[in-house]
Scaffold this active site. Sequence first.
Site, PDB file in Angstrom:
ATOM      1  N   GLU A  52       0.793  -1.226   0.000  1.00 10.84           N
ATOM      2  CA  GLU A  52       0.000   0.000   0.000  1.00 10.84           C
ATOM      3  C   GLU A  52       0.829   1.283   0.000  1.00 10.84           C
ATOM      4  OE1 GLU A  52      -4.121   0.149   1.585  1.00 10.84           O
ATOM      5  OE2 GLU A  52      -3.027   0.885   3.343  1.00 10.84           O
ATOM      6  N   LYS A  54       0.609   4.794   1.224  1.00  9.99           N
ATOM      7  CA  LYS A  54      -0.214   5.369   2.297  1.00  9.99           C
ATOM      8  C   LYS A  54       0.609   6.405   3.061  1.00  9.99           C
ATOM      9  CE  LYS A  54      -2.690   3.629   6.413  1.00  9.99           C
ATOM     10  NZ  LYS A  54      -2.986   2.374   7.156  1.00  9.99           N
ATOM     11  N   LYS A 114      -7.987   2.339  -2.857  1.00  7.34           N
ATOM     12  CA  LYS A 114      -8.338   2.202  -1.440  1.00  7.34           C
ATOM     13  C   LYS A 114      -9.002   3.512  -1.009  1.00  7.34           C
ATOM     14  CE  LYS A 114      -7.765  -0.214   2.520  1.00  7.34           C
ATOM     15  NZ  LYS A 114      -6.478  -0.088   3.220  1.00  7.34           N
ATOM     16  N   GLU A 163     -14.741  -5.728   2.497  1.00  5.59           N
ATOM     17  CA  GLU A 163     -14.099  -5.654   3.810  1.00  5.59           C
ATOM     18  C   GLU A 163     -15.103  -5.859   4.939  1.00  5.59           C
ATOM     19  OE1 GLU A 163     -10.951  -2.677   4.677  1.00  5.59           O
ATOM     20  OE2 GLU A 163     -12.380  -1.959   6.177  1.00  5.59           O
ATOM     21  N   ASN A 184     -10.556  -7.057   8.265  1.00  7.96           N
ATOM     22  CA  ASN A 184      -9.778  -5.947   8.812  1.00  7.96           C
ATOM     23  C   ASN A 184      -9.698  -6.092  10.332  1.00  7.96           C
ATOM     24  OD1 ASN A 184      -8.575  -3.477   9.488  1.00  7.96           O
ATOM     25  ND2 ASN A 184      -9.657  -2.397   7.850  1.00  7.96           N
ATOM     26  N   GLU A 214      -6.136  -7.736   6.656  1.00 14.58           N
ATOM     27  CA  GLU A 214      -5.826  -6.310   6.583  1.00 14.58           C
ATOM     28  C   GLU A 214      -5.526  -5.740   7.970  1.00 14.58           C
ATOM     29  OE1 GLU A 214      -8.712  -3.996   4.254  1.00 14.58           O
ATOM     30  OE2 GLU A 214      -9.761  -5.891   3.926  1.00 14.58           O
ATOM     31  N   SER A 215      -4.573  -4.847   8.026  1.00 14.02           N
ATOM     32  CA  SER A 215      -4.171  -4.103   9.225  1.00 14.02           C
ATOM     33  C   SER A 215      -3.386  -4.986  10.202  1.00 14.02           C
ATOM     34  CB  SER A 215      -5.370  -3.493   9.958  1.00 14.02           C
ATOM     35  OG  SER A 215      -6.050  -2.570   9.131  1.00 14.02           O
TER      36      SER A 215
END
Length: 259
Positions: A52, A54, A114, A163, A184, A214-215
């Site tokens: 990503e 970001k 995103k 998600e 997530n 995710e995360s």
Amino acid sequence: MSVLDSIIAGVLEDQARRQLSNSELEEKMALAAKPLDVLSALSREKFSIIAEVKRSSPSKGSLAQIPSPEKLARQYQEGGAAVISVLTEQRRFGGSLEDFAKVREEVSIPLLRKDFIVNDYLVRESRAYGADLVLLIVAALSDEALGQLYHLVIDLGMQALIEVHNQEELERAFAIDPKIIGVNARNLKTLEIEKSNFSKLLPLIPSGIIRIAESGMSEPIDGRGALIAGADAILVGEALVKSENPAASVREFLNVANS
């Protein structure tokens, strides 16, 4: 107003300021390259990375300046990323569609837009800028809107990363028969990381659906944990944008996870 509601309100305000006419948008969509095959990209190895671009986040603030998002994306691709995610939300994440366009010109692998995609225009806009994959957050959408937007994404030749954050959202996601589901670990109400989400939710997703964690991917060993929980791929942002050698960091995540 929740953090999510606040972000979406800002997204809609920003959309209104830049919105093109229908004819302008259709023309831009017609000029965009055909969507790349996201499903094949995420299935080519036993474990994949979505890397990503970001700059910042609501939970951590500024992460990295990223003066050249296209250079960073090229390094991700060189490191073996299967898909590149580009944050385009400006107020909380410091992203933009201009970042996305620069990355699209530089790399040959699929791109995820995103953002907080909550209406038809944002889906079409994503395709107009060359997106192959878009994020649809179950918590941000009604069942009707989720189904409508998902079908529009598919009709335009793209794929959607659906998600979820809990089992209720996962059940809602199953109703649209998705091909990709992302779990997530970040709680949208508190912004805290709950890594137990992976072990709770990933095993509930059938193997025919690509499962993304995710995360919470602070270091490569976290990717290994996600793989054990059932993930087919991980989405990594902060750890990569802070790295002095992003390509090497992508390879390290892949090597640890696949070892």
